[in-house]
Design a protein around this motif. Sequence first.
Motif, PDB file in Angstrom:
ATOM      1  N   CYS A  41       0.825  -1.213   0.000  1.00 51.88           N
ATOM      2  CA  CYS A  41       0.000   0.000   0.000  1.00 51.88           C
ATOM      3  C   CYS A  41       0.859   1.262   0.000  1.00 51.88           C
ATOM      4  CB  CYS A  41      -0.915   0.012   1.221  1.00 51.88           C
ATOM      5  SG  CYS A  41      -2.285  -1.131   1.100  1.00 51.88           S
ATOM      6  N   CYS A  54      -7.064   3.252   2.225  1.00 53.59           N
ATOM      7  CA  CYS A  54      -7.096   3.203   0.764  1.00 53.59           C
ATOM      8  C   CYS A  54      -8.153   4.194   0.294  1.00 53.59           C
ATOM      9  CB  CYS A  54      -7.436   1.792   0.315  1.00 53.59           C
ATOM     10  SG  CYS A  54      -7.571   1.624  -1.477  1.00 53.59           S
ATOM     11  N   TYR A  58     -10.703   0.107  -0.093  1.00 51.99           N
ATOM     12  CA  TYR A  58     -10.301  -1.232   0.322  1.00 51.99           C
ATOM     13  C   TYR A  58      -9.615  -1.207   1.687  1.00 51.99           C
ATOM     14  CZ  TYR A  58     -11.516  -2.677  -4.323  1.00 51.99           C
ATOM     15  OH  TYR A  58     -12.220  -2.923  -5.466  1.00 51.99           O
ATOM     16  N   ASN A  59      -9.657  -2.314   2.370  1.00 53.74           N
ATOM     17  CA  ASN A  59      -9.007  -2.448   3.669  1.00 53.74           C
ATOM     18  C   ASN A  59      -7.517  -2.710   3.443  1.00 53.74           C
ATOM     19  OD1 ASN A  59      -8.155  -3.025   6.222  1.00 53.74           O
ATOM     20  ND2 ASN A  59      -9.616  -4.656   6.596  1.00 53.74           N
ATOM     21  N   HIS A  63      -2.229  -5.579   3.003  1.00 47.79           N
ATOM     22  CA  HIS A  63      -1.323  -5.140   1.949  1.00 47.79           C
ATOM     23  C   HIS A  63      -0.264  -4.143   2.409  1.00 47.79           C
ATOM     24  CE1 HIS A  63      -4.012  -7.195  -0.770  1.00 47.79           C
ATOM     25  NE2 HIS A  63      -5.023  -6.544  -0.226  1.00 47.79           N
ATOM     26  N   CYS A  81      -2.296  -6.650  -3.896  1.00 51.11           N
ATOM     27  CA  CYS A  81      -3.510  -5.905  -4.225  1.00 51.11           C
ATOM     28  C   CYS A  81      -3.642  -5.873  -5.742  1.00 51.11           C
ATOM     29  CB  CYS A  81      -3.442  -4.488  -3.668  1.00 51.11           C
ATOM     30  SG  CYS A  81      -4.897  -3.507  -4.075  1.00 51.11           S
TER      31      CYS A  81
END
Length: 87
Positions: A41, A54, A58-59, A63, A81
């Motif tokens: 991320c 994000c 997204y969680n 990542h 991801c």
Amino acid sequence: MKPGIVNPKGPGKSKPRLHASIKKDTVNPSDYLKYDTRFSCEDCSHFDSEKVLCTIGYNPIHHLKATQTRQYELAGNMAFCRFLEID
């Protein structure tokens, strides 16, 4: 009869999964050491580092770089991801 989810596996068995699991990809150790790959991320354009989230919703927990590195060292795989975007 109790309300709720009926377990298709039968009584006393583990409950069914209510959400999809994270797909993890195997990473070749020589590639991991040889290449400076962007995979977390923190490398992505969609990541807000101040809020640790994000921007497309997204969680990021699976990542993040620390999580990815730990997962690779434990099992030799990572949860990449599919929406990673690098500027």
